[in-house]
Scaffold this motif. Structure first.
Motif, PDB file in Angstrom:
ATOM      1  N   ASP A   3       0.828  -1.210   0.000  1.00 20.25           N
ATOM      2  CA  ASP A   3       0.000   0.000   0.000  1.00 20.25           C
ATOM      3  C   ASP A   3       0.862   1.259   0.000  1.00 20.25           C
ATOM      4  O   ASP A   3       0.501   2.255  -0.641  1.00 20.25           O
ATOM      5  CB  ASP A   3      -0.949   0.005   1.204  1.00 20.25           C
ATOM      6  N   ALA A   4       1.973   1.234   0.703  1.00 19.19           N
ATOM      7  CA  ALA A   4       2.853   2.407   0.746  1.00 19.19           C
ATOM      8  C   ALA A   4       3.410   2.719  -0.636  1.00 19.19           C
ATOM      9  O   ALA A   4       3.478   3.879  -1.040  1.00 19.19           O
ATOM     10  CB  ALA A   4       3.990   2.186   1.739  1.00 19.19           C
ATOM     11  N   VAL A   5       3.798   1.693  -1.384  1.00 18.68           N
ATOM     12  CA  VAL A   5       4.318   1.915  -2.748  1.00 18.68           C
ATOM     13  C   VAL A   5       3.211   2.484  -3.624  1.00 18.68           C
ATOM     14  O   VAL A   5       3.429   3.453  -4.358  1.00 18.68           O
ATOM     15  CB  VAL A   5       4.893   0.619  -3.351  1.00 18.68           C
ATOM     16  N   LYS A   6       2.013   1.922  -3.547  1.00 18.45           N
ATOM     17  CA  LYS A   6       0.906   2.409  -4.372  1.00 18.45           C
ATOM     18  C   LYS A   6       0.552   3.854  -4.027  1.00 18.45           C
ATOM     19  O   LYS A   6       0.316   4.669  -4.923  1.00 18.45           O
ATOM     20  CB  LYS A   6      -0.312   1.499  -4.232  1.00 18.45           C
ATOM     21  N   ARG A   7       0.534   4.195  -2.728  1.00 23.33           N
ATOM     22  CA  ARG A   7       0.252   5.579  -2.320  1.00 23.33           C
ATOM     23  C   ARG A   7       1.325   6.526  -2.856  1.00 23.33           C
ATOM     24  O   ARG A   7       1.013   7.614  -3.350  1.00 23.33           O
ATOM     25  CB  ARG A   7       0.172   5.691  -0.799  1.00 23.33           C
ATOM     26  N   GLY A  50      10.042  -4.322  -1.421  1.00 21.16           N
ATOM     27  CA  GLY A  50       9.630  -3.454  -0.336  1.00 21.16           C
ATOM     28  C   GLY A  50       9.475  -2.010  -0.758  1.00 21.16           C
ATOM     29  O   GLY A  50       9.729  -1.637  -1.904  1.00 21.16           O
ATOM     30  N   PHE A  51       9.031  -1.199   0.198  1.00 23.75           N
ATOM     31  CA  PHE A  51       8.876   0.236  -0.035  1.00 23.75           C
ATOM     32  C   PHE A  51      10.198   0.900   0.287  1.00 23.75           C
ATOM     33  O   PHE A  51      10.620   0.949   1.440  1.00 23.75           O
ATOM     34  CB  PHE A  51       7.766   0.811   0.841  1.00 23.75           C
ATOM     35  N   ARG A  52      10.868   1.403  -0.745  1.00 24.34           N
ATOM     36  CA  ARG A  52      12.186   2.035  -0.582  1.00 24.34           C
ATOM     37  C   ARG A  52      12.122   3.423  -1.208  1.00 24.34           C
ATOM     38  O   ARG A  52      12.473   3.628  -2.355  1.00 24.34           O
ATOM     39  CB  ARG A  52      13.250   1.150  -1.201  1.00 24.34           C
ATOM     40  N   ALA A  53      11.631   4.361  -0.399  1.00 24.67           N
ATOM     41  CA  ALA A  53      11.413   5.730  -0.873  1.00 24.67           C
ATOM     42  C   ALA A  53      12.653   6.346  -1.515  1.00 24.67           C
ATOM     43  O   ALA A  53      12.530   7.003  -2.555  1.00 24.67           O
ATOM     44  CB  ALA A  53      10.888   6.604   0.253  1.00 24.67           C
ATOM     45  N   PRO A  54      13.865   6.163  -0.963  1.00 21.10           N
ATOM     46  CA  PRO A  54      15.028   6.777  -1.613  1.00 21.10           C
ATOM     47  C   PRO A  54      15.241   6.284  -3.054  1.00 21.10           C
ATOM     48  O   PRO A  54      15.613   7.071  -3.929  1.00 21.10           O
ATOM     49  CB  PRO A  54      16.205   6.388  -0.717  1.00 21.10           C
ATOM     50  N   LEU A  55      14.991   5.008  -3.298  1.00 21.60           N
ATOM     51  CA  LEU A  55      15.127   4.492  -4.665  1.00 21.60           C
ATOM     52  C   LEU A  55      14.033   5.036  -5.572  1.00 21.60           C
ATOM     53  O   LEU A  55      14.288   5.381  -6.730  1.00 21.60           O
ATOM     54  CB  LEU A  55      15.103   2.961  -4.663  1.00 21.60           C
ATOM     55  N   LEU A  56      12.821   5.109  -5.054  1.00 18.40           N
ATOM     56  CA  LEU A  56      11.723   5.670  -5.831  1.00 18.40           C
ATOM     57  C   LEU A  56      11.966   7.146  -6.129  1.00 18.40           C
ATOM     58  O   LEU A  56      11.749   7.609  -7.248  1.00 18.40           O
ATOM     59  CB  LEU A  56      10.397   5.479  -5.098  1.00 18.40           C
TER      60      LEU A  56
END
Length: 66
Positions: A3-7, A50-56
Motif C-alpha cells: 500500500d505504501a508503494v501504491k500511495r 519493499g517500499f524504498r522511498a530513496p530508490l523511488l
C-alpha cells in the motif's frame, strides 16, 4: 509495504501495473535475492523488494518527475 508503494506512486502521478505474485515469480525473485514484497520494477533499474522511498525518489527525479 504494498500500500505504501501504491500511495507513493499515486501521490506523484505515476502510473503502475499491479501484478500478483505467483509461486513461479516468487521463486524467481527469491533466486535473484529479492525477499520482500512488493517487488518494484522500474524502467532502466534493477528490481527491488519493499517500499524504498530513496530508490523511488532517485528514479523519479532522474526521469523528470517532481
Amino acid at each position: 509495504q504494498c500500500d505504501a508503494v501504491k500511495r507513493y506512486l499515486d501521490r506523484h502521478g505515476l502510473e503502475f501495473v499491479e501484478v500478483p505474485l505467483t509461486p513461479a515469480s516468487t521463486a524467481a525473485f527469491q533466486a535473484a535475492g529479492i525477499l520482500a514484497a512488493p517487488v518494484v520494477e522500474l524502467p532502466g533499474e534493477e528490481p527491488f523488494g519493499g517500499f524504498r522511498a530513496p530508490l523511488l525518489d532517485a528514479w523519479r527525479v532522474k526521469n523528470g518527475g517532481k
